[in-house]
Design a protein around this motif. Structure first.
Motif, mmCIF file in Angstrom:
data_model
loop_
_atom_site.group_PDB
_atom_site.id
_atom_site.type_symbol
_atom_site.label_atom_id
_atom_site.label_comp_id
_atom_site.label_asym_id
_atom_site.label_seq_id
_atom_site.Cartn_x
_atom_site.Cartn_y
_atom_site.Cartn_z
ATOM 1 N N GLN A 204 0.797 -1.222 0.000
ATOM 2 C CA GLN A 204 0.000 0.000 0.000
ATOM 3 C C GLN A 204 0.835 1.280 0.000
ATOM 4 O OE1 GLN A 204 -2.792 -0.177 3.255
ATOM 5 N NE2 GLN A 204 -4.078 -1.699 2.243
ATOM 6 N N VAL A 205 2.099 1.187 0.419
ATOM 7 C CA VAL A 205 2.916 2.393 0.526
ATOM 8 C C VAL A 205 4.011 2.428 -0.545
ATOM 9 C CG1 VAL A 205 4.423 3.750 2.033
ATOM 10 C CG2 VAL A 205 2.466 2.517 3.001
ATOM 11 N N SER A 206 4.828 1.386 -0.597
ATOM 12 C CA SER A 206 5.999 1.412 -1.483
ATOM 13 C C SER A 206 5.660 1.120 -2.945
ATOM 14 C CB SER A 206 7.045 0.402 -0.990
ATOM 15 O OG SER A 206 7.455 0.702 0.325
ATOM 16 N N LEU A 207 4.868 0.074 -3.183
ATOM 17 C CA LEU A 207 4.611 -0.345 -4.556
ATOM 18 C C LEU A 207 3.937 0.738 -5.403
ATOM 19 C CD1 LEU A 207 5.092 -2.831 -6.334
ATOM 20 C CD2 LEU A 207 2.759 -3.565 -5.793
ATOM 21 N N PRO A 208 2.949 1.485 -4.883
ATOM 22 C CA PRO A 208 2.341 2.533 -5.722
ATOM 23 C C PRO A 208 3.319 3.618 -6.159
ATOM 24 C CG PRO A 208 0.916 2.019 -3.864
ATOM 25 C CD PRO A 208 2.217 1.315 -3.609
ATOM 26 N N LEU A 209 4.433 3.763 -5.443
ATOM 27 C CA LEU A 209 5.413 4.786 -5.794
ATOM 28 C C LEU A 209 6.398 4.318 -6.867
ATOM 29 C CD1 LEU A 209 6.258 6.091 -2.191
ATOM 30 C CD2 LEU A 209 4.699 7.111 -3.866
ATOM 31 N N THR A 210 6.305 3.060 -7.249
ATOM 32 C CA THR A 210 7.278 2.497 -8.198
ATOM 33 C C THR A 210 6.670 2.281 -9.578
ATOM 34 O OG1 THR A 210 6.757 0.215 -7.543
ATOM 35 C CG2 THR A 210 8.494 1.348 -6.321
ATOM 36 N N LYS A 211 5.673 3.063 -9.928
ATOM 37 C CA LYS A 211 4.998 2.877 -11.217
ATOM 38 C C LYS A 211 5.960 2.950 -12.402
ATOM 39 C CE LYS A 211 1.140 4.623 -13.999
ATOM 40 N NZ LYS A 211 0.035 5.614 -14.062
ATOM 41 N N PRO A 212 6.880 3.925 -12.472
ATOM 42 C CA PRO A 212 7.811 3.947 -13.613
ATOM 43 C C PRO A 212 8.658 2.694 -13.712
ATOM 44 C CG PRO A 212 7.829 6.054 -12.474
ATOM 45 C CD PRO A 212 7.053 5.117 -11.614
ATOM 46 N N ALA A 213 9.144 2.182 -12.579
ATOM 47 C CA ALA A 213 9.955 0.965 -12.605
ATOM 48 C C ALA A 213 9.116 -0.236 -13.021
ATOM 49 C CB ALA A 213 10.580 0.721 -11.233
ATOM 50 N N LEU A 214 7.887 -0.307 -12.555
ATOM 51 C CA LEU A 214 7.005 -1.416 -12.939
ATOM 52 C C LEU A 214 6.706 -1.388 -14.434
ATOM 53 C CD1 LEU A 214 4.443 -1.404 -9.968
ATOM 54 C CD2 LEU A 214 6.249 -3.077 -10.398
ATOM 55 N N VAL A 215 6.507 -0.195 -14.977
ATOM 56 C CA VAL A 215 6.247 -0.081 -16.414
ATOM 57 C C VAL A 215 7.478 -0.487 -17.215
ATOM 58 C CG1 VAL A 215 5.787 1.553 -18.270
ATOM 59 C CG2 VAL A 215 4.442 1.650 -16.175
ATOM 60 N N LEU B 24 10.097 -4.472 -20.764
ATOM 61 C CA LEU B 24 11.248 -5.337 -21.003
ATOM 62 C C LEU B 24 10.857 -6.808 -20.952
ATOM 63 C CD1 LEU B 24 13.971 -3.461 -18.890
ATOM 64 C CD2 LEU B 24 13.762 -3.526 -21.384
ATOM 65 N N SER B 25 10.056 -7.160 -19.949
ATOM 66 C CA SER B 25 9.642 -8.556 -19.799
ATOM 67 C C SER B 25 8.717 -8.981 -20.930
ATOM 68 C CB SER B 25 8.955 -8.753 -18.446
ATOM 69 O OG SER B 25 8.565 -10.093 -18.268
ATOM 70 N N PHE B 26 7.780 -8.119 -21.298
ATOM 71 C CA PHE B 26 6.851 -8.439 -22.384
ATOM 72 C C PHE B 26 7.615 -8.642 -23.691
ATOM 73 C CE2 PHE B 26 3.903 -7.675 -25.797
ATOM 74 C CZ PHE B 26 2.694 -8.187 -25.350
ATOM 75 N N THR B 27 8.563 -7.754 -23.970
ATOM 76 C CA THR B 27 9.344 -7.871 -25.210
ATOM 77 C C THR B 27 10.122 -9.176 -25.247
ATOM 78 O OG1 THR B 27 9.561 -5.461 -25.307
ATOM 79 C CG2 THR B 27 11.088 -6.748 -26.637
ATOM 80 N N TRP B 28 10.740 -9.528 -24.111
ATOM 81 C CA TRP B 28 11.540 -10.741 -24.061
ATOM 82 C C TRP B 28 10.678 -11.989 -24.285
ATOM 83 C CZ3 TRP B 28 16.168 -12.840 -24.346
ATOM 84 C CH2 TRP B 28 16.346 -14.137 -23.855
ATOM 85 N N HIS B 29 9.572 -12.091 -23.569
ATOM 86 C CA HIS B 29 8.742 -13.289 -23.658
ATOM 87 C C HIS B 29 7.989 -13.360 -24.979
ATOM 88 C CE1 HIS B 29 9.589 -14.565 -19.599
ATOM 89 N NE2 HIS B 29 9.239 -13.399 -19.120
ATOM 90 N N TRP B 30 7.576 -12.224 -25.500
ATOM 91 C CA TRP B 30 6.846 -12.223 -26.767
ATOM 92 C C TRP B 30 7.742 -12.688 -27.910
ATOM 93 C CZ3 TRP B 30 1.803 -11.712 -27.904
ATOM 94 C CH2 TRP B 30 1.454 -11.472 -29.242
ATOM 95 N N ASN B 31 9.018 -12.322 -27.856
ATOM 96 C CA ASN B 31 9.944 -12.665 -28.937
ATOM 97 C C ASN B 31 10.738 -13.943 -28.673
ATOM 98 O OD1 ASN B 31 9.321 -10.371 -30.485
ATOM 99 N ND2 ASN B 31 10.769 -9.121 -29.335
ATOM 100 N N GLU B 32 10.521 -14.606 -27.549
ATOM 101 C CA GLU B 32 11.336 -15.777 -27.223
ATOM 102 C C GLU B 32 11.136 -16.885 -28.251
ATOM 103 O OE1 GLU B 32 12.339 -18.766 -23.479
ATOM 104 O OE2 GLU B 32 10.575 -17.472 -23.406
ATOM 105 N N TYR B 33 12.239 -17.386 -28.725
ATOM 106 C CA TYR B 33 12.208 -18.422 -29.761
ATOM 107 C C TYR B 33 12.872 -19.719 -29.298
ATOM 108 C CZ TYR B 33 13.163 -20.785 -34.198
ATOM 109 O OH TYR B 33 13.233 -21.703 -35.210
ATOM 110 N N GLU B 34 13.966 -19.591 -28.581
ATOM 111 C CA GLU B 34 14.764 -20.775 -28.227
ATOM 112 C C GLU B 34 14.010 -21.731 -27.320
ATOM 113 O OE1 GLU B 34 18.377 -20.387 -25.688
ATOM 114 O OE2 GLU B 34 19.405 -20.947 -27.542
ATOM 115 N N GLY B 35 13.378 -21.203 -26.272
ATOM 116 C CA GLY B 35 12.651 -22.051 -25.336
ATOM 117 C C GLY B 35 11.510 -22.812 -25.986
ATOM 118 N N PRO B 36 10.587 -22.124 -26.670
ATOM 119 C CA PRO B 36 9.510 -22.854 -27.352
ATOM 120 C C PRO B 36 10.017 -23.848 -28.388
ATOM 121 C CG PRO B 36 8.948 -20.536 -27.159
ATOM 122 C CD PRO B 36 10.363 -20.667 -26.683
ATOM 123 N N LEU B 37 11.106 -23.530 -29.067
ATOM 124 C CA LEU B 37 11.652 -24.441 -30.069
ATOM 125 C C LEU B 37 12.070 -25.767 -29.439
ATOM 126 C CD1 LEU B 37 12.659 -24.967 -32.990
ATOM 127 C CD2 LEU B 37 14.838 -23.940 -32.284
#
Length: 276
Positions: free
Chosen positions: A185-196, A201-214
């Motif tokens: 309730q206190v710390s996490l709401p202040l970290t919106k830029p870091a969460l975004v 970064l995470s979405f880009t990595w997982h969306w483009n992942e090729y080696e693991g699914p292969l």
């Protein structure tokens, strides 16, 4: 001196603008080509805006023999669960490493951070053996579970949590808040830029992942978009407009995500490097 600084600023602006144009031109050509006929694709000079927009290539991608809708859904499911897991574990671990006092914290964080130097290819064989024992091979969980933990994500969140004043946490403690409530309730709401930033970064990595699914996926119905796109390209080596249409379709979610969260992404990356 002021004129010199303004001149250098203009020079740098022109240089970076030129580089940006050079980087975006291939994407613009790809998008334009996806709406052309095969005979129009390599015409010179390049017709950046087609006189007539043709959607045959997109119909072939989305309504052809390849079930791109299913592959899209597989990628969305894997990416969404992995991203949510990454954000949850990274935020919790980052808060613990930044604001909680426990024995061996710095050593543990250093050891955890040092795992970034291990090439992922080295872990593929033991991971495959482990998931085979657990009967997770040829399932999406073989891709999702390892993707829910991110060393880089923990580092970004730890750096951002470190910039928060301790007085805020102490005030919450005085008001009777426990550790988890202070985090949630206190710390996490202040970290919106870091969460975004972590989200993109995470979405880009997982969306483009090729080696693991292969390696872990064998059934065609379980394929993700990168695997499907590779197979589509292999079977349509001369149908360039269809390949362009499939590529544009695969990139569209990433473009929309970055465009929507760009302001917070830049702020989050800058803030994560303030305190080390």
């Amino acid at each position: 001196m002021i004129l010199q600084r303004k001149f250098m600023k203009w020079i740098l602006t022109i240089v970076f603008a030129t580089l940006a144009v050079c980087m975006i031109l291939p994407f613009l050509w790809m998008t334009s080509s996806s709406f052309k006929l095969q005979s129009q694709m390599f015409q010179t000079p390049i017709d950046w805006i087609p006189n007539t927009f043709h959607f045959d290539s997109y119909l072939e991608v989305w309504a052809g023999k390849y079930p791109f809708g299913l592959y899209y859904w597989n990628s969305i499911k894997i990416t969404a669960i992995s991203v949510l897991g990454t954000i949850a574990t990274s935020a919790l671990a980052g808060f613990a490493f930044a604001k909680l006092d426990f024995r061996g914290k710095e050593v543990m964080f250093l050891l955890y951070l040092s795992t970034m130097i291990i090439p992922t290819q080295i872990l593929l064989v033991p991971r495959f053996i482990l998931f085979d024992k657990l009967h997770l091979v040829d399932s999406h969980w073989a891709i999702i579970l390892p993707g829910m933990f991110s060393v880089l994500g923990t580092f970004i969140m730890r750096q951002f949590f470190s910039t928060l004043p301790n007085e805020i946490l102490e005030a919450a403690k005085v008001d009777g808040a426990g550790v988890f409530r202070t985090f949630w309730q206190v710390s996490l709401p202040l970290t919106k830029p870091a969460l975004v930033s972590l989200l993109i970064l995470s979405f880009t990595w997982h969306w483009n992942e090729y080696e693991g699914p292969l390696i872990f996926l064998r059934t065609n119905e379980l394929y993700t978009l990168p695997l499907a796109l590779t197979n589509f390209v292999d079977e349509n080596t001369t149908n360039y407009t269809a390949i362009m249409a499939a590529s544009v379709s695969a990139l569209l979610p990433l473009i929309l995500l970055v465009a929507f969260f760009q302001r917070w992404f830049v702020e989050g990356i800058a803030s994560s490097a303030v305190k080390g």
